[in-house]
Motif scaffolding. Structure first.
Motif, PDB file in Angstrom:
ATOM      1  N   MET A  13       0.672  -1.387  -0.031  1.00  0.00           N
ATOM      2  CA  MET A  13       0.382   0.031   0.059  1.00  0.00           C
ATOM      3  C   MET A  13       0.282   1.330   0.649  1.00  0.00           C
ATOM      4  SD  MET A  13      -2.808   1.115   2.995  1.00  0.00           S
ATOM      5  CE  MET A  13      -4.100  -0.566   2.325  1.00  0.00           C
ATOM      6  N   SER A  14       0.337   2.362  -1.427  1.00  0.00           N
ATOM      7  CA  SER A  14       1.246   3.794  -1.587  1.00  0.00           C
ATOM      8  C   SER A  14       0.813   4.352   0.519  1.00  0.00           C
ATOM      9  CB  SER A  14       0.708   4.324  -1.638  1.00  0.00           C
ATOM     10  OG  SER A  14       2.274   5.533  -2.399  1.00  0.00           O
ATOM     11  N   THR A  15       2.395   5.061   0.433  1.00  0.00           N
ATOM     12  CA  THR A  15       2.183   5.412   2.004  1.00  0.00           C
ATOM     13  C   THR A  15       1.691   7.004   1.948  1.00  0.00           C
ATOM     14  OG1 THR A  15       4.274   6.488   1.876  1.00  0.00           O
ATOM     15  CG2 THR A  15       4.663   4.950   2.687  1.00  0.00           C
ATOM     16  N   ASN A  16       1.522   7.283   0.533  1.00  0.00           N
ATOM     17  CA  ASN A  16       0.467   8.792   0.567  1.00  0.00           C
ATOM     18  C   ASN A  16      -0.477   8.363   0.346  1.00  0.00           C
ATOM     19  OD1 ASN A  16       0.894   7.702  -2.211  1.00  0.00           O
ATOM     20  ND2 ASN A  16       1.212   8.776  -3.261  1.00  0.00           N
ATOM     21  N   GLN A  17      -1.636   7.600   1.180  1.00  0.00           N
ATOM     22  CA  GLN A  17      -2.744   7.277   1.021  1.00  0.00           C
ATOM     23  C   GLN A  17      -2.962   7.818   2.115  1.00  0.00           C
ATOM     24  OE1 GLN A  17      -3.858   3.472  -1.036  1.00  0.00           O
ATOM     25  NE2 GLN A  17      -3.870   3.739  -3.024  1.00  0.00           N
ATOM     26  N   LYS A  18      -4.752   7.928   1.825  1.00  0.00           N
ATOM     27  CA  LYS A  18      -5.638   8.450   3.446  1.00  0.00           C
ATOM     28  C   LYS A  18      -6.742   7.391   3.336  1.00  0.00           C
ATOM     29  CE  LYS A  18      -7.230  11.666   4.228  1.00  0.00           C
ATOM     30  NZ  LYS A  18      -7.732  13.782   3.937  1.00  0.00           N
ATOM     31  N   LYS A  19      -7.114   6.781   4.771  1.00  0.00           N
ATOM     32  CA  LYS A  19      -8.610   5.965   4.942  1.00  0.00           C
ATOM     33  C   LYS A  19      -9.896   7.142   4.999  1.00  0.00           C
ATOM     34  CE  LYS A  19     -10.723   2.862   7.607  1.00  0.00           C
ATOM     35  NZ  LYS A  19     -10.326   1.450   8.723  1.00  0.00           N
ATOM     36  N   CYS A  20     -10.961   6.817   4.010  1.00  0.00           N
ATOM     37  CA  CYS A  20     -12.224   6.972   4.042  1.00  0.00           C
ATOM     38  C   CYS A  20     -12.645   7.811   5.206  1.00  0.00           C
ATOM     39  CB  CYS A  20     -12.555   7.250   2.623  1.00  0.00           C
ATOM     40  SG  CYS A  20     -14.709   8.191   2.421  1.00  0.00           S
ATOM     41  N   ASN A  50     -15.724   7.930   5.341  1.00  0.00           N
ATOM     42  CA  ASN A  50     -17.258   7.199   4.924  1.00  0.00           C
ATOM     43  C   ASN A  50     -17.732   5.963   4.744  1.00  0.00           C
ATOM     44  OD1 ASN A  50     -19.666   8.216   4.957  1.00  0.00           O
ATOM     45  ND2 ASN A  50     -19.722   7.521   2.713  1.00  0.00           N
ATOM     46  N   CYS A  51     -16.204   5.861   3.384  1.00  0.00           N
ATOM     47  CA  CYS A  51     -16.506   4.013   3.550  1.00  0.00           C
ATOM     48  C   CYS A  51     -15.482   3.202   4.280  1.00  0.00           C
ATOM     49  CB  CYS A  51     -17.053   4.095   2.229  1.00  0.00           C
ATOM     50  SG  CYS A  51     -15.000   5.054   1.627  1.00  0.00           S
ATOM     51  N   ASP A  52     -14.529   3.747   4.383  1.00  0.00           N
ATOM     52  CA  ASP A  52     -13.281   3.734   5.010  1.00  0.00           C
ATOM     53  C   ASP A  52     -12.697   2.627   3.894  1.00  0.00           C
ATOM     54  OD1 ASP A  52     -14.278   3.808   7.506  1.00  0.00           O
ATOM     55  OD2 ASP A  52     -15.101   1.704   7.740  1.00  0.00           O
ATOM     56  N   GLN A  53     -12.594   3.230   2.762  1.00  0.00           N
ATOM     57  CA  GLN A  53     -11.355   2.531   1.674  1.00  0.00           C
ATOM     58  C   GLN A  53     -10.341   3.664   1.826  1.00  0.00           C
ATOM     59  OE1 GLN A  53     -11.863   0.387  -0.373  1.00  0.00           O
ATOM     60  NE2 GLN A  53     -13.997  -0.272   0.717  1.00  0.00           N
ATOM     61  N   PHE A  54      -9.513   3.542   1.097  1.00  0.00           N
ATOM     62  CA  PHE A  54      -7.772   4.538   0.535  1.00  0.00           C
ATOM     63  C   PHE A  54      -7.961   4.720  -0.750  1.00  0.00           C
ATOM     64  CE2 PHE A  54      -7.373   1.172   4.431  1.00  0.00           C
ATOM     65  CZ  PHE A  54      -6.342   1.732   5.248  1.00  0.00           C
ATOM     66  N   TYR A  55      -7.670   6.409  -0.391  1.00  0.00           N
ATOM     67  CA  TYR A  55      -7.433   6.383  -1.872  1.00  0.00           C
ATOM     68  C   TYR A  55      -6.247   7.855  -1.502  1.00  0.00           C
ATOM     69  CZ  TYR A  55      -9.927  10.108   0.257  1.00  0.00           C
ATOM     70  OH  TYR A  55     -10.371  11.124   1.539  1.00  0.00           O
ATOM     71  N   ASP A  56      -5.728   7.831  -3.012  1.00  0.00           N
ATOM     72  CA  ASP A  56      -5.084   9.127  -2.782  1.00  0.00           C
ATOM     73  C   ASP A  56      -5.022  10.621  -1.343  1.00  0.00           C
ATOM     74  OD1 ASP A  56      -2.297  11.285  -3.561  1.00  0.00           O
ATOM     75  OD2 ASP A  56      -2.323   9.547  -5.235  1.00  0.00           O
ATOM     76  N   GLN A  57      -3.756  11.046  -0.871  1.00  0.00           N
ATOM     77  CA  GLN A  57      -4.141  12.155  -0.097  1.00  0.00           C
ATOM     78  C   GLN A  57      -4.509  12.923  -0.965  1.00  0.00           C
ATOM     79  OE1 GLN A  57      -0.932  11.984   2.584  1.00  0.00           O
ATOM     80  NE2 GLN A  57       0.077  12.794   1.542  1.00  0.00           N
ATOM     81  N   ASP A  58      -4.146  13.203  -2.113  1.00  0.00           N
ATOM     82  CA  ASP A  58      -3.779  15.100  -2.865  1.00  0.00           C
ATOM     83  C   ASP A  58      -5.950  14.928  -3.278  1.00  0.00           C
ATOM     84  OD1 ASP A  58      -1.635  15.238  -2.604  1.00  0.00           O
ATOM     85  OD2 ASP A  58      -0.880  14.084  -4.598  1.00  0.00           O
ATOM     86  N   PHE A  59      -6.080  13.723  -3.112  1.00  0.00           N
ATOM     87  CA  PHE A  59      -7.747  14.229  -4.156  1.00  0.00           C
ATOM     88  C   PHE A  59      -8.595  14.914  -3.104  1.00  0.00           C
ATOM     89  CE2 PHE A  59      -7.484   9.490  -6.111  1.00  0.00           C
ATOM     90  CZ  PHE A  59      -6.504   9.449  -6.946  1.00  0.00           C
ATOM     91  N   LYS A  60      -9.339  15.623  -4.004  1.00  0.00           N
ATOM     92  CA  LYS A  60     -10.287  16.215  -2.211  1.00  0.00           C
ATOM     93  C   LYS A  60     -11.506  15.795  -2.215  1.00  0.00           C
ATOM     94  CE  LYS A  60      -8.402  21.259  -4.768  1.00  0.00           C
ATOM     95  NZ  LYS A  60      -9.167  22.168  -5.377  1.00  0.00           N
ATOM     96  N   ASN A  77     -11.775  16.569   2.645  1.00  0.00           N
ATOM     97  CA  ASN A  77     -11.938  17.532   4.274  1.00  0.00           C
ATOM     98  C   ASN A  77     -12.937  18.030   4.812  1.00  0.00           C
ATOM     99  OD1 ASN A  77     -10.711  19.648   6.092  1.00  0.00           O
ATOM    100  ND2 ASN A  77      -9.221  20.840   5.273  1.00  0.00           N
ATOM    101  N   ASP A  78     -13.461  17.713   5.372  1.00  0.00           N
ATOM    102  CA  ASP A  78     -15.038  17.341   5.653  1.00  0.00           C
ATOM    103  C   ASP A  78     -15.355  17.759   6.928  1.00  0.00           C
ATOM    104  OD1 ASP A  78     -17.567  17.666   5.224  1.00  0.00           O
ATOM    105  OD2 ASP A  78     -18.616  15.663   5.044  1.00  0.00           O
ATOM    106  N   GLU A  79     -14.651  19.222   7.563  1.00  0.00           N
ATOM    107  CA  GLU A  79     -14.344  19.329   9.071  1.00  0.00           C
ATOM    108  C   GLU A  79     -16.058  20.117   9.468  1.00  0.00           C
ATOM    109  OE1 GLU A  79     -12.242  21.958  12.143  1.00  0.00           O
ATOM    110  OE2 GLU A  79     -11.556  22.096   9.757  1.00  0.00           O
TER     111      GLU A  79
END
Length: 359
Positions: free
Chosen positions: A1-8, A10-20, A30-32
């Motif tokens: 797994m790439s280190t530049n991914q983050k966990k959603c 809402n759905c607990d899926q991983f995606y690129d942290q650069d995605f909005k 970033n749904d603060e």
């Protein structure tokens, strides 16, 4: 797994942290939670108040038939869904007229109380103005006549007839004639003495094996007699209008299907109906709001604006169905006539009956 991914979140899926936005569920990365986000999400989720509504509003008002035609062509995400637009605008419309509804309910209650009070006063005046002759008084009246019976040429039969006429007149005066179809004076007396409602219903004429509708009829009639039913009936009438509209709109689409049977499926006509009714609610919501909160518009202008909705309907039909203007003019006139002369009055009568039975 790439280190530049983050966990959603809402759905607990991983995606690129650069995605909005999450590519799996679409939630903002970033749904603060703030007051602004909470308010916007509430409105957009329940009423779809987003950019699509703003893009759809102006075409709805100024381009008759455009939104329906675009939706049929396949542009389903560019503009607000017809059912969502109808729901959102109808909520605004009924919210605006609710201010006038409360006034009508209050006026209806006052009118009901005034009618009951006036009827009671009228019955009291009649009661006080009665001239009831008993046997002693009758004897006093007839005594001088009997003493001069021979001079006046009167017979015993004449006195019997006169006595019978006077007694019948007394009986008629003693009977309380009721516009309700029953002895209202007796009903008022039973109410004042705290009699049970079943006994009162029976006195009013309810049958022994009364069903649900007959029982409701007499119960609400008793409320009107007591001066507490008119306001509830008016409120029930206005509360029933949104429900009635969900039946009238599909019926309107069915009429369109009859006149344009070879112009698409029933769903196509339903889309047109959603947008057209949304336009009607928009126009009348604006009129109600201006008259209520800004300044009273002259009645002549109100009627002109209402009349303009027919021309909107005509142009919308021409745009959506693509037929010649003369043929469309004839069809629009017949459809408007059928809907306003037969459908709306019938629905109005059903609403009144429903409101009286179930308020």
């Amino acid at each position: 797994m790439s280190t530049n991914q983050k966990k959603c979140q809402n759905c607990d899926q991983f995606y690129d942290q650069d995605f909005k936005f999450c590519p799996h569920c679409g939630q903002k990365a970033n749904d603060e939670l703030t007051i602004g986000v909470l308010f916007y999400n509430t409105i957009s989720n329940y009423f779809s108040f987003d950019a699509r509504f703003l893009k759809s509003f102006l075409p709805l008002v100024f381009k008759p038939g455009h939104l329906a035609m675009e939706f049929i062509k396949g542009k389903r995400l560019l503009y607000l869904h017809p059912a969502q637009m109808y729901l959102f605008i109808s909520v605004i419309f009924f919210f605006v007229i609710s201010f006038s509804t409360r006034e009508l309910v209050s006026q209806a209650n006052k009118f009901n109380e005034q009618v009951v009070s006036a009827q009671s006063e009228e019955e009291l005046i009649k009661e006080n103005s009665k001239v009831v002759l008993d046997s002693v008084q009758l004897e006093k009246v007839f005594k001088p006549l009997k003493e001069n019976q021979e001079k006046l040429g009167l017979k015993d039969e004449d006195f019997q007839i006169a006595d019978s006429i006077i007694k019948n007149a007394n009986n008629e005066r003693n009977m309380v004639k009721s516009e309700w179809g029953f002895d209202k004076k007796r009903i008022d007396s039973m109410i004042a003495s705290g009699s049970g409602k079943e006994s009162i219903y029976k006195e009013m004429g309810m049958s022994d094996n009364a069903g649900f509708l007959e029982r409701r009829l007499f119960a609400n009639l008793l409320n009107l007699i007591e001066g507490s039913g008119a306001g509830g009936m008016v409120q029930a009438f206005f509360d029933s209008i949104p429900i009635a509209m969900f039946f009238l709109l599909p019926l309107f689409a069915f009429i369109l299907k009859i006149f344009y049977f070879n112009k698409g499926t029933y769903a196509h006509h339903l889309v047109f109906s959603f947008y057209f009714f949304s336009f009607l609610f928009t126009v009348f919501a604006i009129l109600f709001a201006l008259n209520r909160f800004v300044f009273p518009i002259p009645d002549g202008i109100d009627w002109l604006v209402a009349l303009s909705t027919y021309f909107y309907f005509l142009f919308a039909l021409m745009k959506f169905y693509g037929q010649h203007w003369f043929l469309t003019w004839i069809k629009s006139g017949v459809i408007t006539f059928i809907f306003t002369i037969f459908i709306i009055p019938t629905s109005f009568a059903l609403l009144l009956a429903f409101s009286f039975l179930f308020y």
